[in-house]
Design an enzyme around this catalytic site. Structure first.
Site, PDB file in Angstrom:
ATOM      1  N   ASP A   1      39.964  39.964  43.761  1.00 48.86           N
ATOM      2  CA  ASP A   1      39.681  38.883  42.810  1.00 48.86           C
ATOM      3  C   ASP A   1      39.255  39.487  41.479  1.00 48.86           C
ATOM      4  OD1 ASP A   1      36.524  39.067  42.745  1.00 48.86           O
ATOM      5  OD2 ASP A   1      37.126  39.191  44.849  1.00 48.86           O
TER       6      ASP A   1
ATOM      7  N   ASP B   1      36.198  38.827  40.084  1.00 53.60           N
ATOM      8  CA  ASP B   1      34.794  38.461  40.005  1.00 53.60           C
ATOM      9  C   ASP B   1      34.729  37.042  39.417  1.00 53.60           C
ATOM     10  OD1 ASP B   1      32.209  39.369  40.762  1.00 53.60           O
ATOM     11  OD2 ASP B   1      31.675  39.660  38.672  1.00 53.60           O
TER      12      ASP B   1
END
Length: 273
Positions: free
Chosen positions: A212, A214
């Site tokens: 991802d 974050d």
């Protein structure tokens, strides 16, 4: 020339855990007792890759019910050492702090910034000052990177990760702070795991699985349990491929002097046992 016996411990993070599909001659091995309590699982998966002995230990337990703050890192590393492991290859799910390091990519950990604060068991000794200028082994880093490239995966080398306490994800302010430091990744498990591996003289390296962005990125790519789980399904296949290729390369190296040097550094770091 007879090489030192190579025995690999794999610490499987989220998405890999105790996946044994990469092994042959598989059996379950009861974890030996440790002075530090129970490791993450009472049994480890044992098998071979290209005739190299391999033990797999899931960092978060077989049911994935152990939070990063509650992992018994000392017991895990001690167990692998007792079983004769000379090297530890770890996988770890990470959030990216840079646009160019995208979800689905792999990374090679090189440095960490420690932001953990409540974890016990940070050392095997009363007083030990283990050097950490290169906490992750450079030779194994190169092998992991070479193996990822051989397989055609996008992989970033020499990454720096901020290790946060977890288990919560970062706030936006924290995420932007870590970016301002020039860090590449956010992670929850490398500390104190890498420190303890070095105290035991183990040759240790981490393959980062980028799940991802974050929380600094657009909402659809910001970290969430759903996004992490979805991305890890793809990344776990890549990670297993890289680990197998890496172990085959590691088998060709005589690690004797390397292991002797690691043992000397570890021994000299101890002030009070």
């Amino acid at each position: 020339m007879k090489f030192s016996k190579l025995t690999i411990g794999i610490i499987g993070g989220t998405g890999l855990d105790q996946d044994s599909t990469i092994l042959t001659n598989i059996k379950m091995v009861k974890a030996p007792e440790t002075p530090y309590g129970q490791p993450s699982d009472s049994e480890l998966v044992y098998g071979q890759i290209d005739n190299v002995d391999v033990y797999i230990l899931g960092r978060h337990g077989r049911q994935h019910d152990i939070s990063p703050s509650n992992v018994n890192y000392r017991a895990n590393l001690w167990t692998l050492k007792q079983l004769g492991c000379t090297h530890v290859l770890a996988t770890s799910a990470c959030g990216s702090l840079k646009e160019s390091i995208a979800p689905g990519h792999l990374g090679i950990m090189d440095q960490y910034i420690d932001r953990t604060n409540v974890r016990g068991g940070r050392s095997f000794y009363k007083v030990a000052h283990i050097p950490q200028p290169r906490p992750f082994d450079p030779t194994v880093q190169d092998i992991l990177y070479k193996s990822a490239n051989e397989a055609g995966y996008i992989c970033h080398r020499a990454l720096t990760a901020v290790c946060i306490e977890g288990p919560r994800f970062s706030t936006l302010a924290e995420s932007r702070l870590y970016q301002s430091w020039g860090a590449d990744l956010v992670n929850m498990t490398m500390v104190p795991e890498v420190q303890l591996a070095n105290e035991l003289g183990l040759i240790y390296a981490t393959l980062a699985l980028i799940t991802d962005y974050d929380c600094w990125h657009s909402d659809e790519l910001s970290v969430s349990v759903d996004l992490v789980t979805k991305t890890l399904r793809e990344l776990s296949t890549k990670a297993k491929d890289v680990l197998v290729r890496s172990i085959k390369h590691m088998k060709q190296i005589d690690w004797t002097k390397h292991l002797e040097n690691k043992a000397i550094i570890a021994r000299n770091s101890i002030m009070v046992e």
